[in-house]
Write a protein that holds these residues in place. Structure first.
Motif, PDB file in Angstrom:
ATOM      1  N   PHE B 144       0.552  -1.087  -0.010  1.00 14.66           N
ATOM      2  CA  PHE B 144      -0.143   0.147  -0.191  1.00 14.66           C
ATOM      3  C   PHE B 144       0.276   1.287   0.042  1.00 14.66           C
ATOM      4  O   PHE B 144       0.462   2.288  -0.387  1.00 14.66           O
ATOM      5  N   LEU B 146       3.686   2.106  -1.781  1.00 18.40           N
ATOM      6  CA  LEU B 146       3.209   2.509  -3.315  1.00 18.40           C
ATOM      7  C   LEU B 146       2.084   3.188  -3.545  1.00 18.40           C
ATOM      8  O   LEU B 146       2.316   4.099  -4.573  1.00 18.40           O
ATOM      9  N   LEU B 147       0.956   3.018  -3.240  1.00 17.43           N
ATOM     10  CA  LEU B 147      -0.380   3.611  -3.674  1.00 17.43           C
ATOM     11  C   LEU B 147      -0.699   4.598  -3.261  1.00 17.43           C
ATOM     12  O   LEU B 147      -1.778   5.182  -3.650  1.00 17.43           O
ATOM     13  N   GLN B 148      -0.068   4.724  -1.810  1.00 15.69           N
ATOM     14  CA  GLN B 148      -0.365   6.187  -0.960  1.00 15.69           C
ATOM     15  C   GLN B 148      -0.559   7.376  -1.473  1.00 15.69           C
ATOM     16  O   GLN B 148      -1.814   7.338  -1.777  1.00 15.69           O
ATOM     17  N   ILE B 149       0.037   7.459  -2.405  1.00 13.02           N
ATOM     18  CA  ILE B 149      -0.051   8.966  -2.550  1.00 13.02           C
ATOM     19  C   ILE B 149      -0.754   9.242  -3.781  1.00 13.02           C
ATOM     20  O   ILE B 149      -1.431   9.940  -3.736  1.00 13.02           O
ATOM     21  N   PRO B 150       0.187   7.747  -5.398  1.00 13.47           N
ATOM     22  CA  PRO B 150      -0.929   8.199  -5.979  1.00 13.47           C
ATOM     23  C   PRO B 150      -2.660   8.262  -6.055  1.00 13.47           C
ATOM     24  O   PRO B 150      -2.980   8.676  -6.476  1.00 13.47           O
ATOM     25  N   LEU B 151      -2.705   6.800  -5.163  1.00 12.99           N
ATOM     26  CA  LEU B 151      -3.677   7.220  -4.877  1.00 12.99           C
ATOM     27  C   LEU B 151      -4.640   8.242  -4.532  1.00 12.99           C
ATOM     28  O   LEU B 151      -5.855   8.506  -4.882  1.00 12.99           O
ATOM     29  N   TYR B 152      -4.110   8.937  -3.139  1.00 11.27           N
ATOM     30  CA  TYR B 152      -4.146  10.181  -2.431  1.00 11.27           C
ATOM     31  C   TYR B 152      -4.895  11.180  -3.444  1.00 11.27           C
ATOM     32  O   TYR B 152      -6.400  12.171  -3.467  1.00 11.27           O
ATOM     33  N   VAL B 153      -3.787  11.951  -4.514  1.00 16.14           N
ATOM     34  CA  VAL B 153      -3.767  12.749  -5.851  1.00 16.14           C
ATOM     35  C   VAL B 153      -5.129  12.400  -6.269  1.00 16.14           C
ATOM     36  O   VAL B 153      -6.017  13.047  -6.609  1.00 16.14           O
ATOM     37  N   LEU B 154      -5.301  11.000  -6.829  1.00 12.21           N
ATOM     38  CA  LEU B 154      -6.469  10.395  -7.904  1.00 12.21           C
ATOM     39  C   LEU B 154      -7.910  11.015  -7.179  1.00 12.21           C
ATOM     40  O   LEU B 154      -8.925  11.370  -7.699  1.00 12.21           O
ATOM     41  N   ARG B 157      -7.847  14.795  -5.219  1.00 12.21           N
ATOM     42  CA  ARG B 157      -8.115  15.465  -5.651  1.00 12.21           C
ATOM     43  C   ARG B 157      -8.956  15.508  -7.004  1.00 12.21           C
ATOM     44  O   ARG B 157      -9.593  16.800  -7.492  1.00 12.21           O
ATOM     45  N   ASN B 158      -8.336  14.300  -7.817  1.00 14.13           N
ATOM     46  CA  ASN B 158      -8.748  14.468  -9.055  1.00 14.13           C
ATOM     47  C   ASN B 158     -10.181  14.083  -9.093  1.00 14.13           C
ATOM     48  O   ASN B 158     -11.049  14.802 -10.250  1.00 14.13           O
ATOM     49  N   LEU B 170     -13.290   2.878  -2.261  1.00 12.33           N
ATOM     50  CA  LEU B 170     -12.986   2.583  -4.204  1.00 12.33           C
ATOM     51  C   LEU B 170     -11.507   1.133  -3.383  1.00 12.33           C
ATOM     52  O   LEU B 170     -11.037   0.379  -4.653  1.00 12.33           O
ATOM     53  N   PRO B 171     -10.443   1.549  -2.760  1.00  7.40           N
ATOM     54  CA  PRO B 171      -9.087   1.367  -3.158  1.00  7.40           C
ATOM     55  C   PRO B 171      -9.124  -0.076  -2.269  1.00  7.40           C
ATOM     56  O   PRO B 171      -9.038  -1.257  -2.470  1.00  7.40           O
TER      57      PRO B 171
END
Lengths: 316, 305
Positions: B144, B146-154, B157-158, B170-171
């Motif tokens: 997790f 590795l996924l933490q930052i991009p998932l947070y951004v996606l 934010r997105n 979702l995750p």
């Protein structure tokens, strides 16, 4: 476990394929039951959305000057090579946090393997109270860490039960605010909390050790200790490898416990990479640096896992 | 040392020890052994259960007593006020509700989509089945961190799903361990059952619903238990994406209480343990009631694949 072997489905092929050439073509491209793909589609979409694309995105973020922008804003994120990695690892706190995880793993992993195997082996031979013992062993594992940390916080607090029991022997400064004891206490806590899961894994593995081996060893005069070492331990080796791998991955993910028990302190003595990723990436708005730390951490875990597989996995 | 090697090694070892009177020694030894085993298991059970006892005792104390005498309930020092105290700062009910929505959403997705993919992997033959099964196994080892930052951004934010239960779900939506478990159980259903039903012209979904699912009901219960503890106990992810107090699951609001509120209250020990008890009780009760569905072999097969 025969799980991995794919079963042969004896569908009457001729019946289906005889219908018309279109059907036959469809079957050749999609397989006999194209519905399978349809049934799996939601899962595959989920994997792409939640695992595959974020992993790629993580790598992309780590190599670019990435920052949080307002939604819809047109901003560019320039490529910066390894600058984020250099920035991250010129920070003494980051280096320290990796060292802390190292200390954690050195305490947690061996303790987990030894205690869970011992308890599982003992539990496996018990007849009375089996259900009670099994439940009591896995109850910490199924309970939220936030709830259990709430109790440990007071057990190991300055005027907590443990210090009251120890009296003059209580460490000064106390456990959670002691530079050299904070991380070991967290490691012991996590070992305690997760142990039930590994005990269940070992219990499953113990069912697969052939009874005859024990009988044979017994008639050959091997005592209980000897039997444990030459029958049980080699017999459950695949499970041991799994315990090593899972506990290492879990340990590298450490966040909740230091966040709540010690706040990463004192002086960063119990800070962890994931905690720093939160502080840098979310609180301080440096997701690119946090991503770089994440990638290094995962590579580190992969190397340890490879070594474990190499030296504990054996050749079979 | 492999089992084979152990087999070979054992007789050699035996040759050295057979000269001793094995029979008499082993009788006394067996006794010592079972006493020893009882002691080890007893210490284990106490160590595992004690913090739960302490949680209950602590949550009921009027004035916190963290000395040894505090372990014995003192009738003059008992109260239920601690639950009120923690509830006045974080709403336990809305926390439980958010935890329930989060967990319920994950359970629903796992039961619907997880059973579908488990069935497809075990019973149907289609191109891509092998690859899909490999993916199910692979997903379990993606950490997790590795996924933490991009998932947070996606997600935050997105997609704009911060403070949203969908963003929380979702995750975790489909539990891959449960998928493997479902596949495992569908594999054990005799193939002839499906063939007979197919010749009758039953459609695949009906086959799944009325033939396969009733046969694997225990797996569904195990799958629910296994999946339940994930979102109910999860802290990091909902902590990242929920900032509004009334949207937080109980684990997150209790953690906020522990870190920022507790120290300024009259009886932090009582209030924190009371909150912890509310968070812990649903799962513990669930696992005690359904304990026979949470057995080692199921879990082992689920994890090992």
């Amino acid at each position: 476990m025969t799980a991995v072997t794919t079963p042969a489905a004896p569908t009457p092929v001729e019946q289906i394929d005889r219908r018309n050439p279109n059907d036959r073509l469809r079957h050749r491209i999609l397989g006999r039951n194209p519905l399978g793909l349809l049934f799996s589609a939601p899962y595959l979409v989920f994997v792409v959305a939640v695992f595959a694309s974020p992993v790629i995105y993580a790598v992309w973020i780590a190599f670019h000057d990435f920052f949080f922008a307002a939604p819809g804003a047109d901003v560019s994120y320039p490529f910066v090579g390894f600058a984020n990695f250099v920035y991250a690892f010129s920070n003494a706190q980051v280096i320290q946090s990796f060292g802390n995880v190292g200390v954690f793993l050195l305490i947690n992993v061996p303790l987990t393997v030894v205690l869970s195997l011992l308890l599982a082996a003992a539990l496996n031979r018990v007849i009375h109270l089996r259900v009670f013992l099994r439940i009591s062993f896995y109850v910490p594992y199924i309970t939220a860490s936030v709830a259990l940390v709430g109790v440990w916080l007071f057990l190991f607090g300055g005027d907590g039960l443990v210090n009251n029991l120890l009296g003059p022997l209580a460490p000064n400064p106390s456990w959670l605010v002691n530079q050299s004891l904070a991380m070991p206490v967290i490691a012991v806590y996590v070992t305690w909390k997760q142990l039930g899961f590994y005990i269940l894994l070992y219990l499953a593995a113990l069912q697969n050790v052939p009874r005859e081996l024990y009988e044979q060893a017994s008639t050959d005069g091997a005592g209980a200790v000897r039997q444990f070492w030459s029958v049980t331990v080699p017999g459950v080796r695949p499970a041991t490898l799994l315990v090593l791998l899972v506990s290492t991955v879990t340990g590298a993910n450490l966040f909740t416990e230091p966040y709540l028990l010690t706040g990463g302190g004192p002086n960063g003595a119990s800070n962890t990479p994931v905690y720093l990723m939160y502080q840098l990436g979310v609180e301080q708005g440096l997701p690119d640096v946090a991503s770089a730390i994440g990638i290094v951490l995962v590579i580190g875990v992969l190397i340890i896992a490879w070594l474990q597989n190499r030296f504990a996995g054996g050749r079979d | 040392m492999t089992i084979q090697q152990a087999q070979e090694a054992a007789p050699a070892e035996g040759a050295r020890t057979t000269s001793r009177p094995a029979g008499r020694r082993s009788k006394g030894w067996t006794r010592t052994q079972s006493v020893l085993r009882g002691v080890v298991l007893g210490i284990g059970a106490v160590a595992f259960l004690f913090p739960f006892y302490y949680m209950v005792i602590g949550s009921l104390q009027k004035k916190p007593n963290q000395t040894l005498s505090g372990l014995i309930p003192d009738p003059s020092n008992l109260t239920l006020d601690n639950f009120g105290a923690v509830n006045s700062r974080i709403s336990l009910l809305s926390g439980l509700l958010n935890s329930g929505l989060f967990t319920g959403g994950v359970l629903l997705c796992t039961l619907v989509f997880g059973v579908l993919v488990g069935y497809a992997l075990a019973v149907l033959e289609w191109r891509g089945r092998g690859v899909t099964f490999a993916i199910v196994l692979l997903v379990q080892v993606i950490p997790f961190q590795l996924l933490q930052i991009p998932l947070y951004v996606l997600v935050a934010r997105n997609y704009g799903l911060a403070d949203n239960v969908l963003g929380m779900i979702l995750p975790f939506a489909i539990n891959s361990t449960a998928v493997i478990l479902f596949r495992q159980y569908f594999l054990q259903v005799p193939r002839e059952l499906f063939e007979a039903a197919r010749i009758d012209g039953a459609r695949e979904l009906r086959l799944l619903w009325s033939v396969a699912i009733p046969l694997v009901r225990p797996a569904l219960v195990t799958g629910v238990l296994l999946t339940f503890i994930g979102p109910w106990n999860e802290f990091l992810w909902p902590f990242l994406i929920t900032k509004q107090a009334d949207r937080q699951p109980l684990a997150v609001s209790l953690a906020n209480y522990i870190t920022s509120v507790a120290s300024s209250t009259a009886n932090p020990f009582g209030a924190v343990t009371a909150g912890a008890l509310v968070l812990a009780v649903p799962v513990v009760v669930l696992f005690i009631v359904f304990q026979r569905y949470f057995v080692s072999s199921d879990l082992g097969s689920g994890v090992k694949g």
